[in-house]
Design a protein around this motif. Structure first.
Motif, mmCIF file in Angstrom:
data_model
loop_
_atom_site.group_PDB
_atom_site.id
_atom_site.type_symbol
_atom_site.label_atom_id
_atom_site.label_comp_id
_atom_site.label_asym_id
_atom_site.label_seq_id
_atom_site.Cartn_x
_atom_site.Cartn_y
_atom_site.Cartn_z
ATOM 1 N N THR A 1 -51.339 8.862 -14.509
ATOM 2 C CA THR A 1 -51.425 7.446 -14.140
ATOM 3 C C THR A 1 -52.803 6.896 -14.501
ATOM 4 O OG1 THR A 1 -50.033 8.027 -12.252
ATOM 5 C CG2 THR A 1 -51.001 5.836 -12.245
ATOM 6 N N TYR A 2 -52.810 5.680 -15.045
ATOM 7 C CA TYR A 2 -54.071 5.044 -15.424
ATOM 8 C C TYR A 2 -54.120 3.656 -14.834
ATOM 9 C CZ TYR A 2 -53.911 8.970 -18.464
ATOM 10 O OH TYR A 2 -53.811 10.247 -18.902
ATOM 11 N N ALA A 3 -55.259 3.343 -14.235
ATOM 12 C CA ALA A 3 -55.488 1.973 -13.803
ATOM 13 C C ALA A 3 -56.001 1.205 -15.013
ATOM 14 C CB ALA A 3 -56.511 1.942 -12.678
ATOM 15 N N VAL A 4 -55.391 0.065 -15.294
ATOM 16 C CA VAL A 4 -55.845 -0.816 -16.369
ATOM 17 C C VAL A 4 -56.260 -2.107 -15.670
ATOM 18 C CG1 VAL A 4 -55.203 -1.951 -18.531
ATOM 19 C CG2 VAL A 4 -54.187 0.270 -17.926
ATOM 20 N N ALA A 5 -57.561 -2.344 -15.590
ATOM 21 C CA ALA A 5 -58.053 -3.394 -14.697
ATOM 22 C C ALA A 5 -58.957 -4.373 -15.433
ATOM 23 C CB ALA A 5 -58.827 -2.751 -13.537
ATOM 24 N N GLY A 6 -58.955 -5.597 -14.947
ATOM 25 C CA GLY A 6 -59.839 -6.614 -15.502
ATOM 26 C C GLY A 6 -59.032 -7.773 -16.066
ATOM 27 N N PRO A 7 -59.720 -8.886 -16.316
ATOM 28 C CA PRO A 7 -59.008 -10.101 -16.755
ATOM 29 C C PRO A 7 -58.225 -9.909 -18.056
ATOM 30 C CG PRO A 7 -61.424 -10.390 -16.791
ATOM 31 C CD PRO A 7 -61.143 -9.126 -16.070
ATOM 32 N N ARG A 8 -58.615 -8.934 -18.887
ATOM 33 C CA ARG A 8 -57.871 -8.746 -20.132
ATOM 34 C C ARG A 8 -56.818 -7.637 -20.041
ATOM 35 N NH1 ARG A 8 -62.924 -8.982 -24.329
ATOM 36 N NH2 ARG A 8 -63.267 -11.227 -24.241
ATOM 37 N N SER A 9 -56.573 -7.175 -18.826
ATOM 38 C CA SER A 9 -55.627 -6.059 -18.704
ATOM 39 C C SER A 9 -54.219 -6.476 -19.124
ATOM 40 C CB SER A 9 -55.626 -5.528 -17.267
ATOM 41 O OG SER A 9 -55.318 -6.562 -16.357
ATOM 42 N N ARG A 10 -53.851 -7.711 -18.803
ATOM 43 C CA ARG A 10 -52.498 -8.144 -19.174
ATOM 44 C C ARG A 10 -52.357 -8.179 -20.694
ATOM 45 N NH1 ARG A 10 -51.709 -13.162 -16.570
ATOM 46 N NH2 ARG A 10 -50.644 -12.175 -14.839
ATOM 47 N N ALA A 11 -53.373 -8.692 -21.349
ATOM 48 C CA ALA A 11 -53.317 -8.776 -22.808
ATOM 49 C C ALA A 11 -53.130 -7.390 -23.420
ATOM 50 C CB ALA A 11 -54.596 -9.426 -23.331
ATOM 51 N N LEU A 12 -53.832 -6.429 -22.866
ATOM 52 C CA LEU A 12 -53.735 -5.076 -23.409
ATOM 53 C C LEU A 12 -52.320 -4.513 -23.177
ATOM 54 C CD1 LEU A 12 -54.759 -2.464 -24.588
ATOM 55 C CD2 LEU A 12 -55.896 -1.953 -22.425
ATOM 56 N N LEU A 13 -51.808 -4.687 -21.972
ATOM 57 C CA LEU A 13 -50.493 -4.107 -21.680
ATOM 58 C C LEU A 13 -49.376 -4.822 -22.434
ATOM 59 C CD1 LEU A 13 -50.955 -3.207 -17.935
ATOM 60 C CD2 LEU A 13 -50.663 -1.644 -19.868
#
Lengths: 983, 167
Positions: free
Chosen positions: A748-760
C-alpha cells in the motif's frame, strides 16, 4: 615422559603437537589435553580461585574442578575449559589461568597468608564496613579478583545452530548401563537417541580392565556401538552433553560438533543445541568419585583413584612414579592393581576400612604393603612429595610418593534428575544420595541408581529400558550380559581432621574449617551453607564437593546426613556457552527482519531505514548535496504539501473481517459505529482496551455487505489481530464472523498532496476520481496490471490524498509506475519522518499519544464514543479516574519566540513555578519542526488542556536543554478547517 | 554432505478459507470438489488444487498455477459458505527436497518430522527461526513446501543458507 610403552586407546600412529603455557609438547590422537599433560609429566596446571594455591589435575572427566584452562587464542579463546574434556588436536594451544606473572610463580598466592580474610562469608564480613568503601574499593577489588579465565572481548567467529529430536527412549550416557539400555530398546525397534558426552562411548569400560561377554570392555563397547549404528531407529549423538530436563519431557543438550578440531570447517557450526522430546528417558550418567577431606588434599599429585586408572588404562599415561592409594572402597584396590600392572611403584595401600580377607589376599598377590583401618592425614610438598599416614594403632608413618590416588566412594550423578524439583534421598546402602522421585518418565539406571558393580549395572540398564518400552506398549527382550567380577563395597569416610588446609570444594577454595565456621555462625541449613561458603557454586556445581560438605555440616550440627539433606541441581548440569543458546539469532539475525515489497526500490533510491517493530521502514530519502536530515525532511514535506509525495504504508496492519455479523463485531470492537457504514466507504475508528484506555486506531473500509477491511497501526497489528480473534472466538462465539490477517498480501502506498489526483488519473485512466465520483473517504476495488487492487481516498497528511493497494508482488511495479508517471509532477518519495511531521502538523495522534495511558477524551475523540451501543472498554472508560476533568488532554505547543526547539519528553510547568514534580502538569509527546509554518511545533498532554488554549507554559527539559516558553494551542496546526483533504 | 535441493516457488495461488459459523468441512469440500481435511494435513484434488488444513474450520487453498482471478472465483463458489481472503502474495513458498530436507526442517522447527509422525499429506503450522511457517509434505522423496510471510523472505533465506551449509 610418563607415557607407558604399551597399551591405551590412543593411536600412536597419529602423533599430535600442542602447546601449553608457551611450551611445546606431543601427544596422540585419542588423548585429551589432560591426558597429554599427564603423559608429558606436567603436574601444575592452574591456580585456585581464592588462595591461588597450585593445583594439578584431579579427575579425568567433566566434573574436573582444578584443571581449567583457556583453550585456543584470539577470538576463539575460551576460558575455564576443563582440560579433562578437551580432545587433543594438532596445534592445540592452551594456557593456565588465575596466576600472575606465571603459573609457577604466582604473586597472588600471597592471599594464602591473608587466609582468615577469605574465610566463610568473607563477602559479607570483610566488605561490610565502612559503607563508603564499597563502591570505590571493595567492589572493584572483588571484580578484579573474581572469575578465573578472561574473555577475549572479541566477537565470536564461530556459528552455532540447533536441532530438535524426538524419540521413544533417550539414553543419557554411553557407559555400560547406557549401552545396555540402548541395545535393549534399539533391538526392540524403538526410536532411540543415545547422547554421550564422550567422543567414544563405553564410559568406565574404556578406563578399567574389565571384560564383558568375554571381550575386553572397550572392545565390547565398540561392538555395541557398531550394532547401534547399524540400527536405523537409533540415533547416536557422541560429544553431546545433556544439560537439563524441562517440562514436557524435554531435554536440552549441547553437541560439540567441531570442538575437537582446530577450527570448524566452512559452514559447520562449532556447537549445536539439541532440544529432545523423549517419551521416556534413562539417566545412565554413572557416578562421580568423591575426594577425601584431609590436610593438603589439593596438592598437585593428589588425584582421584578413578582418574589414575583412566590415565593408565585409556591413555597409557602414568600420573606418577611412586604412588600411595588411599581408599574407602573396593574400587581403590582396582586402581592399586592398575598401578602395579603399569609398572608404577605402589608404596602402600591405605584402606580406612578394617581388613577383609579378600583385600588381604589381593594385597599379597600384588606384593604391596596394605594398611587397614588407617588414614592419610596429610599430603606434603608444594607438589606432592610424601604423605603422612595414621595407622590403625595410632602411629604415624610417612611414605614418599609423587602420586596419591584417593577413593572416597561414589556419588550417583543424578543432577539432571532433580532439575524439576525432585529432592534426592539418602541411601544408607551406598552412602550417597539417590533419586526417589524423578521428572516424569525419567528413570536412573546403573551407577546413577547406585548399582555400581559392572554386571549389575549392565543388567539394570537393560531392565530399565525394557520397563520403559513396556509402558509404551512395546515388548523388548532383555539381553543377558556376563561381566568380570567387580566388587563394589565401600565405607563412608567424610573427614580426616588435621591442622593443614583440607579442601572440600576445590574450585571455590572452601575448606573443612569454612564449613565448621558456617555451622558455628548459625548457617545450619544446607541451602544457607551453600550460599554463605559458596560451596558447590563454582562452574563445577560441586560435583566432587557437595556431599563431603553436607556430611561435614551434618557432623558439625549433630545430625545425620539424611537429616541435613542435600540441594537440588539446576540446569545446566555442565557449563554451556551462551553462543550455543543464541544459535543463529545474534547480531543482525538477533530477530527476523520484515521488508516491504518496495524495500529494494527504496534502497536504490537512497533511503535510510528505521525499525518499526520487526519492519524496516524508509525513514527519509536524502538527495545528493543534502547534509542534514532536517533539510531532507523539510523538502519531502514541502514537496508533498505543494505537489505530490508517495509513502510506503504497507506495514500497517490489515485484517479482513468477514461474515454476516462482521458489522456487529466491529461495533463491539470500536467506540464508533461501523454496521451503518456504506459499501464503498471508509471510516476512522478508535478501539479501547477492556480497561477503557485507547488500544489502537485506524480506518476500516466496507467492500461488501459482509466484507470489511480493517487497518491497524504498524506496531499493534498482531495485538489487534489477537484481540479480534479473542472477541469472536471467546467473547461472542455466537457471531458468524471470520477474520484473517492480510497485512502481507497488500502493498500500500499513500499518494498525497494537491497533485495526487493528477498522478492517479494517469495511473488509472478509466476511473473517475472527481470529488463527485470518488469523494473523501471513498473506497473501491479495481484491477491494475491484471490483478485486483484497491483505492481509498484517505489522508494522514491532511492533504488531498489517496492510498492505493496492490498484491504485494506488484508493489515494486506500482511504485515504479507512479514515479515514472509522476516525474513531471514532481512526485517525491517521503519516509516516516516526513509522515510524522505532517501528522503532527495535523494533530493526529500516533504511537506517542496512543501510549496506553490515554483515553479517547484525552485525545479529543470523546465525541466518537457512541452512546447507542455497547463496546469493549465502554464501562471502564466511565471510571472517575478516566473522566476526571483534570486529566491531561491533547494540546498543541508553539515556542513563544517562534524559534526555540521543543523536545519530546519535556515536562510542562506553570510559568514561575519551581521545577518540582508537584507542579508537573503534563509532557510533550511529539515534537517537530514544521516546514509548513516555519517554526517548531509540538503535541503534548496537558492538565485540563482543552480549556487552556492561549495560555503560556514552561517546557522544562533539565536533561537536554534550557527551558522554553511556549503557547498552548489547538493540536491542529495546519488547515484546521480540513479544506485540503476534500480537494 | 546430505543432498538438498531448494527452489523458491512463484506464480502460485494461496487463498485463506474460513468456514462460516457451524458449517461442516464437508460442505466446503463439496463446493470445491475435494475432501477438506479436518485435521492438519493437505488434500489434493485431481485438478492440482489442494486444501491445507491450518486450524478449526480454516484452510488454505493452494494451486501451483491458478487461473487469473482465482481467489475471486473461489469467493463466488463459496458464497455463503466461507469467508475468503487472497493470500497468494502474502506468502513466499520454498520447496525443499532430498535426503537433507528433513534434517533442515528438524533444525528449524520443534515438531517431529520422522516419517512415522509426518509423511506425505501431512501439514502443520510452526515457528522456524522466530518466523511463522506452514509446512506440508508433498511426497516421500521427501519433498516439503514451506510457506512463510513474504516480508520475512530475506531472514528466512539467510537462516536456510546457514543450515544448508552445515548439512
Amino acid at each position: 615422559m610418563s607415557r607407558l610403552a604399551n597399551g591405551g586407546l590412543i593411536d600412536r600412529a597419529k602423533p599430535l603437537r600442542f602447546r601449553f603455557d608457551g611450551r611445546d609438547y606431543g601427544g596422540f590422537a585419542g588423548d585429551t589435553l589432560a591426558s597429554a599433560l599427564v603423559a608429558n609429566g606436567v603436574r601444575l596446571v592452574g591456580r585456585s580461585f581464592k588462595y591461588h594455591r597450585p593445583r594439578g589435575i584431579l579427575t579425568a572427566a567433566s566434573e574436573e574442578p582444578n584443571a581449567l584452562v583457556t583453550l585456543r587464542e584470539g577470538a576463539r579463546a575460551e576460558p575455564n575449559t576443563r582440560a579433562t574434556t578437551v580432545p587433543l588436536f594438532d596445534g592445540l594451544v592452551a594456557s593456565s589461568q588465575n596466576r600472575w606473572p606465571s603459573l609457577s610463580l604466582d604473586l597472588m598466592a600471597v592471599n594464602q597468608l591473608a587466609g582468615p580474610l577469605f574465610a566463610a562469608g568473607f563477602y559479607y564480613k570483610t566488605f561490610m564496613w565502612p559503607a563508603a568503601f564499597w563502591e570505590k574499593l571493595y567492589e572493584p577489588l572483588i571484580r578484579r579478583a573474581a572469575g578465573l579465565g578472561k574473555l577475549s572481548m572479541l566477537p565470536d567467529p564461530d556459528t552455532y545452530d540447533r536441532e530438535h529430536g524426538f524419540c521413544d527412549l533417550l539414553v543419557i550416557g554411553g557407559g555400560p548401563a547406557g549401552l545396555a539400555a540402548a541395545l535393549t530398546a534399539g533391538r526392540a525397534g524403538a526410536r532411540v537417541i543415545l547422547a554421550d558426552e564422550d567422543a567414544t562411548s563405553g564410559g568406565r569400560l574404556l578406563a578399567e580392565r574389565h571384560e564383558v561377554d568375554d571381550l575386553a570392555g572397550h572392545d565390547w563397547a565398540a561392538r555395541a556401538m557398531a550394532e547401534l549404528a547399524s540400527l536405523p531407529n537409533v540415533r547416536l549423538l557422541p560429544r553431546t552433553t545433556v544439560f537439563g530436563a524441562y517440562d514436557g519431557r524435554e531435554y536440552a543438550c549441547v553437541e560439540r560438533v567441531c570442538d575437537h578440531l582446530a577450527e570448524p570447517p566452512p559452514g559447520q557450526p562449532r556447537q549445536r543445541l539439541w532440544k529432545i522430546v523423549a517419551r521416556h528417558a534413562v539417566l545412565a550418567t554413572g557416578a562421580i568419585e568423591r575426594p577425601v577431606v584431609f590436610g593438603g588434599n589439593d596438592r598437585p599429585g593428589v588425584m582421584m583413584a578413578s582418574a589414575v586408572s583412566t590415565y593408565l588404562n585409556r591413555f597409557a599415561a602414568a600420573p606418577g612414579e611412586r604412588a600411595v592409594v588411599f581408599t574407602a572402597t573396593d574400587s581403590g584396590w582396582a586402581t592399586a592393581r592398575d598401578l602395579v600392572r603399569s609398572g608404577v611403584a605402589v608404596a602402600a595401600v591405605v584402606d580406612s576400612r578394617p581388613a577383609g580377607e579378600a583385600a588381604r589376599r589381593i594385597a599379597r598377590t600384588m606384593a604391596v604393603e596394605a594398611l587397614f583401618g588407617a588414614v592419610v592425614t596429610q599430603a606434603h610438598g608444594r607438589s606432592l612429595r610424601a604423605v603422612s599416614v595414621r595407622t590403625a594403632t595410632g602411629e604415624t608413618r610417612r611414605f614418599s610418593c609423587d602420586l596419591l590416588a584417593m577413593a572416597g566412594g561414589w556419588n550417583p550423578a543424578i543432577g539432571i534428575g532433580s532439575n524439576l524439583g525432585a529432592r534426592p534421598v539418602w541411601s544408607e546402602a551406598i552412602h550417597g544420595f539417590v533419586l526417589d522421585a524423578t521428572p516424569p518418565d525419567l528413570a536412573p539406571a546403573g551407577a546413577a541408581r547406585g548399582v555400581f558393580a559392572l554386571g549389575e549395572a549392565l543388567a539394570d540398564g537393560a531392565r530399565v529400558a525394557a520397563a520403559a518400552l513396556s509402558e509404551l506398549g512395546r515388548a523388548a527382550t532383555v539381553p543377558a550380559f556376563t561381566a568380570s567380577e567387580d566388587p563394589a563395597g565401600s565405607a563412608p569416610l567424610w573427614h580426616v581432621p588435621g591442622k593443614a588446609k583440607a579442601f572440600v570444594d576445590f574450585q571455590h577454595d572452601v575448606t573443612d574449617s569454612d564449613v565448621e565456621l558456617a555451622a558455628c555462625e548459625g548457617f545450619v541449613s544446607i541451602e544457607h551453607l551453600k550460599r554463605y561458603t559458596t560451596l558447590g557454586m563454582a562452574t563445577d556445581q560441586g560435583k566432587t564437593s557437595q556431599l563431603n560438605g553436607h556430611a561435614l555440616l551434618a557432623a558439625a550440627t549433630g545430625r545425620t546426613i539424611a537429616e541435613a539433606g542435600t540441594v537440588l541441581s539446576r540446569p545446566p548440569f555442565l557449563p554451556v556457552s551462551i553462543g550455543v543458546l543464541a544459535g543463529h539469532h545474534r547480531g543482525k539475525d538477533f530477530r527476523p527482519v520484515r521488508k516491504t515489497s518496495a524495500h529494494g526500490w527504496s534502497q536504490a533510491r537512497g533511503a535510510t531505514f528505521t525499525d518499526a517493530g520487526q519492519w524496516k521502514r524508509a525513514q527519509w530519502f536524502a538527495l545528493p548535496g543534502e547534509n542534514d536530515w532536517r533539510q531532507t525532511i523539510d523538502r519531502e514535506v514541502n514537496a508533498t504539501r505543494n505537489g505530490v509525495g508517495i509513502c510506503d504504508v504497507s506495514t500497517l496492519g490489515k485484517i479482513d473481517v468477514q461474515g454476516p455479523d462482521a458489522g456487529a463485531l466491529l461495533d463491539r470492537l470500536y467506540i464508533n459505529t461501523f454496521s451503518t457504514l456504506a459499501v464503498g466507504k471508509a471510516r476512522y475508528g478508535v478501539m479501547l482496551r477492556e480497561d477503557g484506555f485507547v488500544m489502537d486506531d485506524g480506518t476500516t473500509t466496507r467492500f461488501a455487505e459482509d466484507r470489511f477491511f480493517v487497518t491497524t497501526t504498524t506496531v499493534n497489528a498482531a495485538k489487534v489481530m489477537q484481540h479480534i480473534d479473542y472477541a469472536r472466538q471467546v467473547l461472542w462465539p455466537e457471531l458468524d464472523v471470520q477474520a484473517t490477517s492480510v497485512t502481507e498480501q497488500w502493498a500500500t502506498y499513500a499518494v498525497a498532496g494537491p497533485r495526487s489526483r493528477a498522478l492517479l488519473e494517469r495511473l488509472l485512466p478509466d476511473i473517475d476520481l472527481s470529488d463527485a465520483a470518488f469523494p473523501y473517504m471513498a473506497a473501491r476495488e479495481l484491477v491494475w496490471n491484471d490483478r485486483s487492487a484497491r483505492l481509498f481516498r484517505l489522508s494522514f497528511s491532511g492533504d488531498l490524498a489517496y492510498e492505493i493497494a496492490v498484491p504485494a508482488s506488484q508493489g515494486e511495479a506500482l511504485v515504479q509506475a507512479l514515479f515514472a508517471l509522476g516525474a513531471d509532477l514532481g512526485a517525491t518519495p517521503y519516509g516516516t519522518e516526513a509522515l510524522g511531521v505532517m501528522r503532527i502538523e495535523k494533530g493526529h495522534p500516533a504511537g506517542n499519544e496512543l501510549n496506553g495511558t490515554t483515553t479517547a477524551t484525552d485525545l479529543g475523540m470523546g465525541r466518537m464514543m457512541s452512546a447507542r451501543k455497547d463496546y469493549i472498554g465502554r464501562i471502564m472508560a466511565k471510571r472517575p479516574g478516566l473522566t476526571d476533568p483534570d486529566r491531561p488532554a491533547l494540546v498543541g505547543l508553539r515556542p513563544i519566540d517562534g524559534t526555540s526547539r521543543i523536545r519530546g519528553g519535556a515536562h510542562l510547568l506553570p510559568e514561575g513555578a519551581p521545577p518540582v514534580a508537584a507542579h508537573d502538569e503534563g509532557y510533550v509527546t511529539s515534537a517537530a519542526h514544521s516546514p509548513t509554518l516555519g517554526t517548531p511545533i509540538a503535541l503534548g498532554l496537558l492538565r485540563r488542556g482543552r480549556e487552556r488554549h492561549g495560555e503560556r507554559i514552561v517546557v522544562h527539559d533539565p536533561v537536554r536543554g534550557a527551558d522554553v516558553l511556549a503557547q498552548v494551542c489547538d493540536a491542529v496546526f495546519v488547515d484546521p478547517e480540513g479544506v485540503r483533504v476534500r480537494g | 554432505m546430505a543432498e538438498l535441493h531448494r527452489e523458491a516457488r512463484s506464480g502460485f495461488g494461496l487463498v485463506a478459507i474460513m468456514a462460516r459459523k457451524d458449517l461442516a468441512a464437508g460442505a466446503i469440500g463439496a463446493a470445491l470438489g475435494l475432501e477438506a481435511p479436518t485435521r492438519p494435513g493437505i488434500a489434493w484434488a485431481d485438478d492440482g488444487i489442494a486444501l491445507i488444513g491450518t486450524g478449526q474450520g480454516t484452510w488454505l487453498a493452494y494451486a501451483e498455477a491458478p487461473p487469473p482471478f482465482w481467489a475471486e472465483a473461489l469467493r463466488e463458489r463459496l458464497d455463503g459458505l466461507a469467508s475468503v481472503s487472497d493470500q497468494s502474495d502474502g506468502y513466499a513458498i520454498t520447496r525443499l527436497w532430498g535426503e537433507g530436507a528433513r534434517t533442515v526442517l528438524q533444525r528449524g522447527a520443534a515438531i517431529d518430522f520422522h516419517p512415522q509422525a509426518f509423511g506425505p499429506g501431512s501439514a502443520a503450522t510452526m515457528v522456524i527461526a522466530h518466523i511463522g511457517a506452514i509446512v506440508w509434505q508433498r511426497d516421500a522423496r521427501p519433498t516439503f513446501e514451506i510457506a512463510t510471510f513474504r516480508s520475512y523472505s530475506d531472514s528466512f533465506r539467510h537462516w536456510l543458507d546457514q543450515v544448508a551449509a552445515a548439512l
